[in-house]
Write an enzyme that holds these catalytic residues in place. Structure first.
Site, PDB file in Angstrom:
ATOM      1  CD  GLU A   1       0.125  -1.349   3.019  1.00 47.60           C
ATOM      2  OE1 GLU A   1       0.758  -1.441   4.062  1.00 47.60           O
ATOM      3  OE2 GLU A   1      -0.177  -2.333   2.306  1.00 47.60           O
TER       4      GLU A   1
ATOM      5  CG  ASP B   1      20.004  23.539 -33.338  1.00 46.57           C
ATOM      6  OD1 ASP B   1      20.731  23.079 -34.248  1.00 46.57           O
ATOM      7  OD2 ASP B   1      19.470  24.656 -33.397  1.00 46.57           O
TER       8      ASP B   1
ATOM      9  CG  ASP C   1       3.766  -1.050   4.553  1.00 48.44           C
ATOM     10  OD1 ASP C   1       4.583  -1.564   3.779  1.00 48.44           O
ATOM     11  OD2 ASP C   1       2.587  -1.405   4.650  1.00 48.44           O
TER      12      ASP C   1
END
Length: 902
Positions: free
Chosen positions: A335, A377, A742
């Site tokens: 999660e 460029d 977590d």
């Protein structure tokens, strides 16, 4: 508009995720292209009425004045019509923003599991699951709320502005001011020039050689000329020559126009509303995240029923087995993935902003790191961007003042975007001669520059006697329209021998690194006449002006650094091939083979794709050539970046995986870019590439850890469930363990990255992730089984009465092994010795370890159904964890040698 200096306090605002309302306008333009004719009849009728109205009728209709509206009138109009932004650029309400932060597959899945827990009266489990969802959502919400502020600050620095006329309410005097496009209102009088974005729907009041690119709305590849005259017989407003529309841009010329529609009440706004509800096509980064997310979800959906069946069959308690399988499903749900991703991207944006790189779209950071080809460029990137007029000669190489005078008149009187060549010409002419030239010459008309003709002309009147067309442009295109050449005071026809002599002279100048621009003229009778491209014929070649733009000192080392980092640089320029090749040689860029624009035209896509892959220098290209080359390189599987700052670079910027521009670029180039450089330097770009790779590496750490850890945990749960007479861990234990793990991962975005992980482009590789799961996941299961044996045989936790000791022992071992494995997987080297983690990650690891062990000894242990572990358990635990880390390091060494390490 250039960037302002970035205030120090702004860096804090960048430290969160990309707000959803910061949307690229060109993405919307691509979505709505081709449906411009299907607009509401009411809006079309309003535009046709404005096209047919006189100037006075327009002033009356919009309560405006020739000198511009006042600030009070602007405020009143803004309150009536709203800000000049399209719907998906407007701020979300806080509750809608909160819903978007909550609405990801992991949170939705956890919510369902939490509801099931609550329905089965597992209130503690439901509470823990709810807490996990709340933490994830709030972290995401806070990050994006800060990010919205960061976006506003960013857009204030990089957003385009418009030159509007505002009048003073007291004095009635008019002055022109630079206003953010969002502040424009119907009735505003604005000034347009080459390079400007059209900021709203406009009705022209005056125009001079105005050419607008409407390809985004109509699909027309060539610019269309706009005039003040109305053409009321037309059915479509897009065909009206005196109307301009938001989302298009000025190619050349100037104009004065009135705003007749803003925001939603524009063609662009109406079209955008049709695609806002449609899902945007995900880029490589978003696709990668989605694949990983659904891989983990599918894995969970397959394994959870198996856990349920095994536990229900072996224990006989299907109710408890169901609760346990729900907890396993929660433990397998990553999660924190959305939060980790956004935090890591935001931290990358912080560091990039400190290195003079502003990120307009945060998920472009990963593409920055994945880029393996950079197209750019020559002018201003390889060179100093400080062009000086080195020589002004006749057609045969002798210095000539007449050529300089003609070049000065051409540059002075043109109304298009004055490039560096024009500035160099204007600075070179003797200031004492300028008033004399202006006294004798008066501008009559001009034929604007375009990238097909590669030249531009002004028509001047000489002492009311005759008109003189003065043209300057690229050599080959100029020779194609010249029939004579001036030799001293004589004008002689151009012959093949003279053309060969002229090319020898110009080639010699090119080989000296000088950019050659030809100058020609033509005498015309002084008559009222509207001049056009057809008049650019039978000209007299007067000579050349030659410019020098030396390479930057930093270019060679920057190119070497990019090559070492796995980025191939290709030069896509409209300049002469000899000049470009000389500059390439001076900076150490191999340019043995040059592909010219005319050769590109003749190649079909397959042939050009093969040539583009082996060619470094492309010269004399048009904007469409650049776009086509970029698209073909992408089709070959490359991640292509394009760096440009001009009108001619906009198509290629949009076509590239990552568009890069600079703060001094024209509006349309900045609008199309994903990344803005505050310094036009390849060295700055190289630093940005490395930062993009660091960002990606930290994201990948969490994904690898989560995937392998989840895979291993499931094996351990299956083994324990099959042989134990009780649950190996209670559902509550699994939930708490997952929550603590977590929280420890929040520090990953701040971790250090090894230098060898950023030497090559980083890209998503789902196959590598699956292989990583298979090899590293089961390693943890081996030591989980050893822990089971230790608790079962040594500590006699082998009966239902002793299950709390068993569950407490595995709870601590599982939490510590999950936390410590972070340090094993974060690097291919030996952790702590060859590669040191950042201090935030070390602190979070220590906090989790202390908290996990402390829970078993705390007063909460009884409530959590844990118990204090015997002290004799911890030496065994240290031995098991040490063995786990050693085996993981050995397997990691073999894995790196066999498969590499992303």
């Amino acid at each position: 508009m250039k960037f302002k200096n970035i205030p120090r306090q702004l860096f804090g605002l960048f430290s969160r995720s990309l707000p959803r309302r910061l949307v690229r306008r060109d993405a919307l333009l691509e979505s709505v292209s081709g449906v411009a004719q299907e607009l509401p009849a009411g809006l079309a009728q309003q535009r046709l009425e404005c096209a047919a109205a006189s100037a006075m009728q327009l002033y009356e209709r919009f309560n405006s004045h020739p000198e511009g509206i006042t600030e009070r009138e602007a405020e009143a109009a803004r309150s009536q019509f709203g800000a000049n932004v399209i719907e998906n650029q407007q701020a979300e309400t806080w509750w809608r923003h909160l819903w978007h932060c909550y609405r990801n597959p992991f949170n939705l899945l956890l919510t369902v599991l939490g509801m099931v827990s609550y329905a089965t009266e597992d209130l503690t489990g439901a509470l823990v699951i709810g807490l996990m969802v709340l933490i994830s959502t709030l972290l995401h919400f806070i990050q994006e709320a800060r990010s919205n502020k960061a976006a506003d600050a960013l857009k204030a620095m990089v957003s385009n502005t418009a030159t509007a006329y505002r009048s003073d309410a007291l004095t009635g005097k008019s002055e022109h001011v630079e206003l953010p496009i969002a502040q424009l209102v119907p009735g505003d009088i604005i000034k347009l020039a080459a390079g400007d974005m059209i900021p709203a729907d406009l009705r022209l009041l005056s125009a001079k050689d105005l050419f607008i690119s409407q390809a985004a709305l109509t699909g027309e590849s060539l610019p269309v000329e706009k005039r003040v005259e109305s053409r009321t017989a037309l059915d479509s407003p897009l065909e009206c020559q005196n109307l301009c529309f938001m989302g298009t841009n000025v190619v050349s010329g100037t104009a004065l126009a009135m705003v007749i529609g803003t925001g939603r009440n524009t063609y662009f706004g109406q079209l955008a509303q049709r695609v806002i509800g449609q899902d945007e096509q995900p880029n490589a980064f978003q696709s990668g995240i989605s694949k990983v997310s659904w891989l983990l979800i599918r894995f969970m959906l397959v394994m959870t029923p198996i856990v349920l069946l095994i536990n229900g069959y072996t224990k006989g308690d299907w109710w408890e087995a169901a609760l346990f399988s729900l907890s396993v499903a929660v433990g397998l749900t990553p999660e924190m993935l959305p939060m980790i991703v956004t935090s890591t991207l935001a931290k990358g944006a912080v560091k990039l902003s400190r290195q003079k790189v502003i990120v307009k779209r945060l998920d472009a950071i990963q593409n920055f790191g994945a880029m393996d080809i950079l197209c750019t460029d020559k002018t201003g990137t390889l060179t100093q961007d400080k062009i000086v007029l080195e020589r002004h000669t006749d057609a045969f190489g002798a210095s000539n003042e007449r050529v300089l005078r003609y070049a000065w008149l051409n540059s002075f009187y043109q109304t298009g975007l004055k490039n560096l060549l024009d500035v160099a010409v204007l600075n070179c002419a003797d200031e004492r001669q300028q008033p004399e030239l202006l006294q004798h010459y008066r501008k009559v008309d001009e034929i604007p520059f375009d990238f097909e003709r590669r030249r531009m002309s002004v028509i001047v009147e000489k002492d009311t006697e005759y008109h003189e067309l003065i043209c300057k442009g690229a050599l080959e295109e100029m020779l194609a329209i010249c029939s004579h050449v001036r030799q001293e005071e004589a004008v002689i026809p151009l012959s093949d021998s003279l053309l060969a002599r002229i090319r020898r002279v110009t080639d010699d100048l090119n080989q000296q690194g000088l950019r050659v621009v030809a100058v020609a003229n033509k005498i015309l009778p002084a008559a009222e006449y509207e001049y056009g491209v057809a008049d650019e014929a039978d000209l007299i070649l007067e000579g050349y002006i030659a410019f020098l733009d030396p390479p930057k000192e930093s270019t060679a080392p920057a190119l070497a650094a990019l090559k070492q980092s796995g980025v191939t640089v290709k030069i896509l320029t409209g300049d002469n091939e000899l000049v470009a090749a000389k500059v390439c040689r001076e900076v150490g860029l191999a340019a043995d083979r040059v592909l010219l624009g005319r050769e590109v035209e003749q190649m079909h896509d397959d042939e050009l794709a093969q040539a583009a892959a082996r060619t470094t220098l492309f010269a004399k290209l048009t904007p469409l050539h650049k776009e086509r080359i970029v698209q073909l390189l992408r089709k070959q599987g490359h991640v292509v970046g394009f760096m440009g700052d001009g009108i001619n670079d906009a198509p290629a910027l949009r076509a590239a995986d990552i568009g890069i521009s600079v703060d001094s670029a024209v509006d349309i180039a900045k609008e199309a870019a994903d990344i803005i450089l505050l310094e036009k330097s390849l060295m700055v770009l190289e630093q940005g590439v490395l930062e993009g790779r660091r960002t990606f590496a930290n994201m990948l750490k969490y994904i690898k850890m989560t995937a392998s850890s989840n895979f291993g945990n499931v094996f351990s749960v299956l083994i324990a469930s099959a042989f134990l007479p009780f649950l190996p861990m209670l559902p509550l234990h699994l939930l708490i363990q997952n929550l603590m793990y977590d929280i420890s991962q929040i520090a990953i975005p701040f971790d250090n990255v090894d230098d060898d992980q950023i030497t090559q482009p980083q890209r998503w590789n789902s196959g590598d992730l699956g292989r990583f799961m298979v090899f590293f996941g089961p390693i943890s299961s081996i030591f989980d089984v050893l822990t089971f044996c230790l608790l079962w045989f040594v500590f006699k936790a082998n009966t239902p009465e002793m299950q709390t000791l068993f569950q407490s022992g595995w709870f601590v071992e599982g939490l510590l092994s999950q936390t410590l494995i972070v340090h094993m997987i974060r690097t291919r080297k030996i952790p702590f010795i060859q590669s040191r983690p950042a201090w935030p990650l070390c602190v979070m690891t220590l906090v989790v370890i202390v908290t996990g062990i402390g829970l078993t000894f705390s007063p909460l242990a009884g409530f959590l159904q844990l118990q204090a572990l015997p002290l004799s358990y911890f030496p065994w635990l240290a031995l098991i964890l040490a063995g786990y880390m050693v085996l993981t390091q050995c397997v990691k060494g073999w894995f790196v040698r066999r498969y590499g390490w992303q």
